[in-house]
Write a protein that holds these residues in place. Sequence first.
Motif, PDB file in Angstrom:
ATOM      1  N   SER A  19       0.688  -1.214  -0.042  1.00  0.00           N
ATOM      2  CA  SER A  19       0.046  -0.114  -0.211  1.00  0.00           C
ATOM      3  C   SER A  19       0.693   1.337   0.006  1.00  0.00           C
ATOM      4  CB  SER A  19      -0.994   0.108   1.248  1.00  0.00           C
ATOM      5  OG  SER A  19      -1.812  -0.945   1.337  1.00  0.00           O
ATOM      6  N   LEU A  20       2.050   1.255   0.698  1.00  0.00           N
ATOM      7  CA  LEU A  20       2.734   2.422   0.838  1.00  0.00           C
ATOM      8  C   LEU A  20       3.441   2.823  -0.389  1.00  0.00           C
ATOM      9  CD1 LEU A  20       4.852   1.788   4.248  1.00  0.00           C
ATOM     10  CD2 LEU A  20       3.163   3.822   3.702  1.00  0.00           C
ATOM     11  N   MET A  21       3.891   1.620  -1.168  1.00  0.00           N
ATOM     12  CA  MET A  21       4.407   1.720  -2.432  1.00  0.00           C
ATOM     13  C   MET A  21       3.521   2.257  -3.688  1.00  0.00           C
ATOM     14  SD  MET A  21       7.703   1.302  -2.109  1.00  0.00           S
ATOM     15  CE  MET A  21       8.274   1.171  -3.336  1.00  0.00           C
ATOM     16  N   ARG A  22       2.358   1.857  -3.513  1.00  0.00           N
ATOM     17  CA  ARG A  22       1.084   2.189  -4.420  1.00  0.00           C
ATOM     18  C   ARG A  22       0.838   3.745  -4.180  1.00  0.00           C
ATOM     19  NH1 ARG A  22      -4.636   0.699  -3.792  1.00  0.00           N
ATOM     20  NH2 ARG A  22      -4.379   2.225  -2.032  1.00  0.00           N
ATOM     21  N   ASN A  23       0.617   3.907  -2.832  1.00  0.00           N
ATOM     22  CA  ASN A  23       0.111   5.168  -2.388  1.00  0.00           C
ATOM     23  C   ASN A  23       1.144   6.336  -2.502  1.00  0.00           C
ATOM     24  OD1 ASN A  23      -2.357   4.124  -1.588  1.00  0.00           O
ATOM     25  ND2 ASN A  23      -1.913   4.030   0.547  1.00  0.00           N
ATOM     26  N   SER A  24       2.401   6.008  -2.639  1.00  0.00           N
ATOM     27  CA  SER A  24       3.622   6.984  -2.842  1.00  0.00           C
ATOM     28  C   SER A  24       3.538   7.317  -4.432  1.00  0.00           C
ATOM     29  CB  SER A  24       4.762   6.350  -2.189  1.00  0.00           C
ATOM     30  OG  SER A  24       4.777   6.272  -0.948  1.00  0.00           O
ATOM     31  N   GLY A  25       2.775   6.472  -5.196  1.00  0.00           N
ATOM     32  CA  GLY A  25       2.970   6.793  -6.702  1.00  0.00           C
ATOM     33  C   GLY A  25       4.245   6.122  -7.396  1.00  0.00           C
ATOM     34  N   LEU A  26       4.949   5.200  -6.547  1.00  0.00           N
ATOM     35  CA  LEU A  26       5.869   4.302  -7.082  1.00  0.00           C
ATOM     36  C   LEU A  26       5.507   3.018  -7.900  1.00  0.00           C
ATOM     37  CD1 LEU A  26       8.374   4.791  -4.016  1.00  0.00           C
ATOM     38  CD2 LEU A  26       8.167   6.057  -6.178  1.00  0.00           C
ATOM     39  N   TRP A  27       4.630   2.297  -7.268  1.00  0.00           N
ATOM     40  CA  TRP A  27       4.193   1.135  -8.035  1.00  0.00           C
ATOM     41  C   TRP A  27       2.550   1.205  -8.339  1.00  0.00           C
ATOM     42  CZ3 TRP A  27       6.349  -3.317  -4.331  1.00  0.00           C
ATOM     43  CH2 TRP A  27       7.805  -3.281  -4.464  1.00  0.00           C
ATOM     44  N   ASN A  28       2.175   0.268  -9.224  1.00  0.00           N
ATOM     45  CA  ASN A  28       0.929   0.113  -9.452  1.00  0.00           C
ATOM     46  C   ASN A  28       0.770  -1.516  -9.777  1.00  0.00           C
ATOM     47  OD1 ASN A  28       1.071  -0.512 -12.512  1.00  0.00           O
ATOM     48  ND2 ASN A  28       1.611   1.849 -12.354  1.00  0.00           N
ATOM     49  N   TYR A  29      -0.441  -2.064  -9.537  1.00  0.00           N
ATOM     50  CA  TYR A  29      -0.586  -3.638  -9.482  1.00  0.00           C
ATOM     51  C   TYR A  29      -1.542  -3.959 -10.552  1.00  0.00           C
ATOM     52  CZ  TYR A  29       1.662  -2.700  -5.119  1.00  0.00           C
ATOM     53  OH  TYR A  29       2.466  -2.052  -4.093  1.00  0.00           O
ATOM     54  N   THR A  30      -1.080  -4.915 -11.384  1.00  0.00           N
ATOM     55  CA  THR A  30      -2.104  -5.606 -12.550  1.00  0.00           C
ATOM     56  C   THR A  30      -3.298  -6.099 -11.734  1.00  0.00           C
ATOM     57  OG1 THR A  30      -0.753  -7.759 -12.589  1.00  0.00           O
ATOM     58  CG2 THR A  30      -0.181  -6.069 -14.059  1.00  0.00           C
ATOM     59  N   ASP A  31      -3.067  -6.758 -10.326  1.00  0.00           N
ATOM     60  CA  ASP A  31      -4.389  -7.503  -9.845  1.00  0.00           C
ATOM     61  C   ASP A  31      -4.504  -6.799  -8.559  1.00  0.00           C
ATOM     62  OD1 ASP A  31      -1.879  -8.155  -8.720  1.00  0.00           O
ATOM     63  OD2 ASP A  31      -2.419 -10.298  -8.352  1.00  0.00           O
ATOM     64  N   GLU A  32      -4.830  -5.579  -8.294  1.00  0.00           N
ATOM     65  CA  GLU A  32      -4.834  -4.674  -7.178  1.00  0.00           C
ATOM     66  C   GLU A  32      -6.021  -4.971  -6.316  1.00  0.00           C
ATOM     67  OE1 GLU A  32      -5.767   0.084  -6.258  1.00  0.00           O
ATOM     68  OE2 GLU A  32      -4.363  -0.413  -7.724  1.00  0.00           O
ATOM     69  N   PHE A  33      -6.963  -5.847  -6.717  1.00  0.00           N
ATOM     70  CA  PHE A  33      -8.116  -6.421  -6.146  1.00  0.00           C
ATOM     71  C   PHE A  33      -7.410  -7.215  -5.038  1.00  0.00           C
ATOM     72  CE2 PHE A  33      -7.675  -8.805 -10.050  1.00  0.00           C
ATOM     73  CZ  PHE A  33      -7.243 -10.146  -9.381  1.00  0.00           C
ATOM     74  N   ASN A  34      -6.320  -7.872  -5.071  1.00  0.00           N
ATOM     75  CA  ASN A  34      -5.588  -8.743  -4.076  1.00  0.00           C
ATOM     76  C   ASN A  34      -4.913  -8.082  -3.154  1.00  0.00           C
ATOM     77  OD1 ASN A  34      -6.210 -11.532  -5.028  1.00  0.00           O
ATOM     78  ND2 ASN A  34      -4.857 -11.131  -6.895  1.00  0.00           N
ATOM     79  N   LEU A  35      -5.093  -6.711  -3.226  1.00  0.00           N
ATOM     80  CA  LEU A  35      -4.518  -5.886  -2.226  1.00  0.00           C
ATOM     81  C   LEU A  35      -5.632  -5.716  -1.028  1.00  0.00           C
ATOM     82  CD1 LEU A  35      -1.933  -4.422  -1.374  1.00  0.00           C
ATOM     83  CD2 LEU A  35      -2.797  -2.309  -2.431  1.00  0.00           C
ATOM     84  N   GLY A  36      -5.063  -6.438   0.148  1.00  0.00           N
ATOM     85  CA  GLY A  36      -6.093  -6.495   1.244  1.00  0.00           C
ATOM     86  C   GLY A  36      -5.579  -5.538   2.337  1.00  0.00           C
ATOM     87  N   PRO A  37      -6.224  -5.365   3.391  1.00  0.00           N
ATOM     88  CA  PRO A  37      -6.038  -4.197   4.436  1.00  0.00           C
ATOM     89  C   PRO A  37      -5.070  -4.927   5.443  1.00  0.00           C
ATOM     90  CG  PRO A  37      -8.128  -5.470   5.097  1.00  0.00           C
ATOM     91  CD  PRO A  37      -7.665  -5.846   3.708  1.00  0.00           C
ATOM     92  N   PRO A  38      -4.231  -3.818   5.724  1.00  0.00           N
ATOM     93  CA  PRO A  38      -2.967  -4.409   6.895  1.00  0.00           C
ATOM     94  C   PRO A  38      -3.588  -4.123   8.282  1.00  0.00           C
ATOM     95  CG  PRO A  38      -2.451  -2.214   5.802  1.00  0.00           C
ATOM     96  CD  PRO A  38      -3.917  -2.838   5.269  1.00  0.00           C
ATOM     97  N   VAL A  39      -4.153  -5.016   8.691  1.00  0.00           N
ATOM     98  CA  VAL A  39      -4.944  -5.014  10.197  1.00  0.00           C
ATOM     99  C   VAL A  39      -3.981  -5.099  11.273  1.00  0.00           C
ATOM    100  CG1 VAL A  39      -6.317  -6.172  11.763  1.00  0.00           C
ATOM    101  CG2 VAL A  39      -7.162  -5.844   9.280  1.00  0.00           C
ATOM    102  N   ASP A  40      -3.980  -3.927  12.139  1.00  0.00           N
ATOM    103  CA  ASP A  40      -2.902  -4.149  13.297  1.00  0.00           C
ATOM    104  C   ASP A  40      -3.847  -3.997  14.512  1.00  0.00           C
ATOM    105  OD1 ASP A  40      -3.781  -1.485  13.671  1.00  0.00           O
ATOM    106  OD2 ASP A  40      -1.840  -0.590  13.754  1.00  0.00           O
ATOM    107  N   TYR A  41      -3.373  -3.794  15.768  1.00  0.00           N
ATOM    108  CA  TYR A  41      -4.209  -3.911  16.780  1.00  0.00           C
ATOM    109  C   TYR A  41      -5.094  -2.799  17.156  1.00  0.00           C
ATOM    110  CZ  TYR A  41       0.070  -1.329  18.332  1.00  0.00           C
ATOM    111  OH  TYR A  41       1.121  -0.290  18.397  1.00  0.00           O
ATOM    112  N   HIS A  42      -4.919  -1.847  16.308  1.00  0.00           N
ATOM    113  CA  HIS A  42      -5.832  -0.388  16.531  1.00  0.00           C
ATOM    114  C   HIS A  42      -7.005  -0.935  15.921  1.00  0.00           C
ATOM    115  CE1 HIS A  42      -2.898   2.241  18.144  1.00  0.00           C
ATOM    116  NE2 HIS A  42      -2.007   2.099  17.275  1.00  0.00           N
TER     117      HIS A  42
END
Length: 338
Positions: free
Chosen positions: A188-211
């Motif tokens: 997500s960081l690499m995509r949101n920084s405008g550095l990467w995009n993905y051919t199958d972005e639908f596979n990019l899930g949420p990075p769940v933490d304790y919050h």
Amino acid sequence: MRIEKELICVDVEKCSELSQYLLSVKVPADREESVLPRLNPKLIGNFYLFLVAICHQTSPLNKLPLKGLVNGTEHKGWDFLFKKLEHQASCNPKILHVDSWASLSQNMLETLYYDKKFGSRLSDLPGRTLLINDLGQVMKTNGWKWLEDIYFKCNGKVATGTPNLLGQLAYFEAFRDPVKKKSFFLLSLMRNSGLWNYTDEFNLGPPVDYHEVRGHLRIGTVKILDQDLHQKLICQVPVTEDEDILIRKAVVDAIMQVSNQTDMSPSQLHYLFWNIFRSCCTREDPHCRKCPPKAHLPLRYQHLTEHIDRTYCPFANLCESAFKPQKYIEHIFETDFY
């Protein structure tokens, strides 16, 4: 209707209620509050790889939270990790080279994050050092110098085909989590920084933490069905590894449910939930009735707390725990996954 699991379930009705609320407000796009580090473009991927690898348990229960000063401004948690590494790397870019990772010592890592005012607040220095050492060793073994080498090898595929990014990241000890929190966060960081995009972005899930675990348990989108597990959370008794995975997977499922109902991406929802739960739905002093006078949320989320006569948590009116004296706190589990 509920999606039943052995010990825990996703409450689809509560997810729908949450989705209806989110569709009625303006939810900001997903992006980092910190600007892209002022580094050579090739180094930025390595910057994020190093950073995410050690980004876990920055506000551990019953321990001092990670915080410090960078250029005279106090930062905590992820923000301090980011700003401190950016400052150090701008002075010495070699700390982002894989050779330096393989030979990094515990003392070097402690020095990197030592703060003159708050001292050494980075917990589990031996464990974090080993994770960075492993990054360097795996990168060197595979002939990779930069994170982008992995991206090009996978042709920008998150999880489709072989090789793919999730599969390659799993070779690193820091990214071995079966729920893939750090992997999804890095991508997500690499995509949101405008550095990467993905051919199958639908596979990019949420990075769940304790919050997010804490927040979804309180709202009621995720419910504990097993009484023994419920008591563990209420009494703050450590859970097992299997229970930890089950809880976090249920939160992932809840976010995916809301994503499907709103057409908001899992990443956009993660940034929303993480910011709200981190700032408003705190462990000991949640803002169910009123937010403190000092701004606590990033500016782009503050409109969500504004109500007719005061500011308070955006989810208070639909949260099952709001105004109740006893609330869930995230489960206890010692890990470097998140």
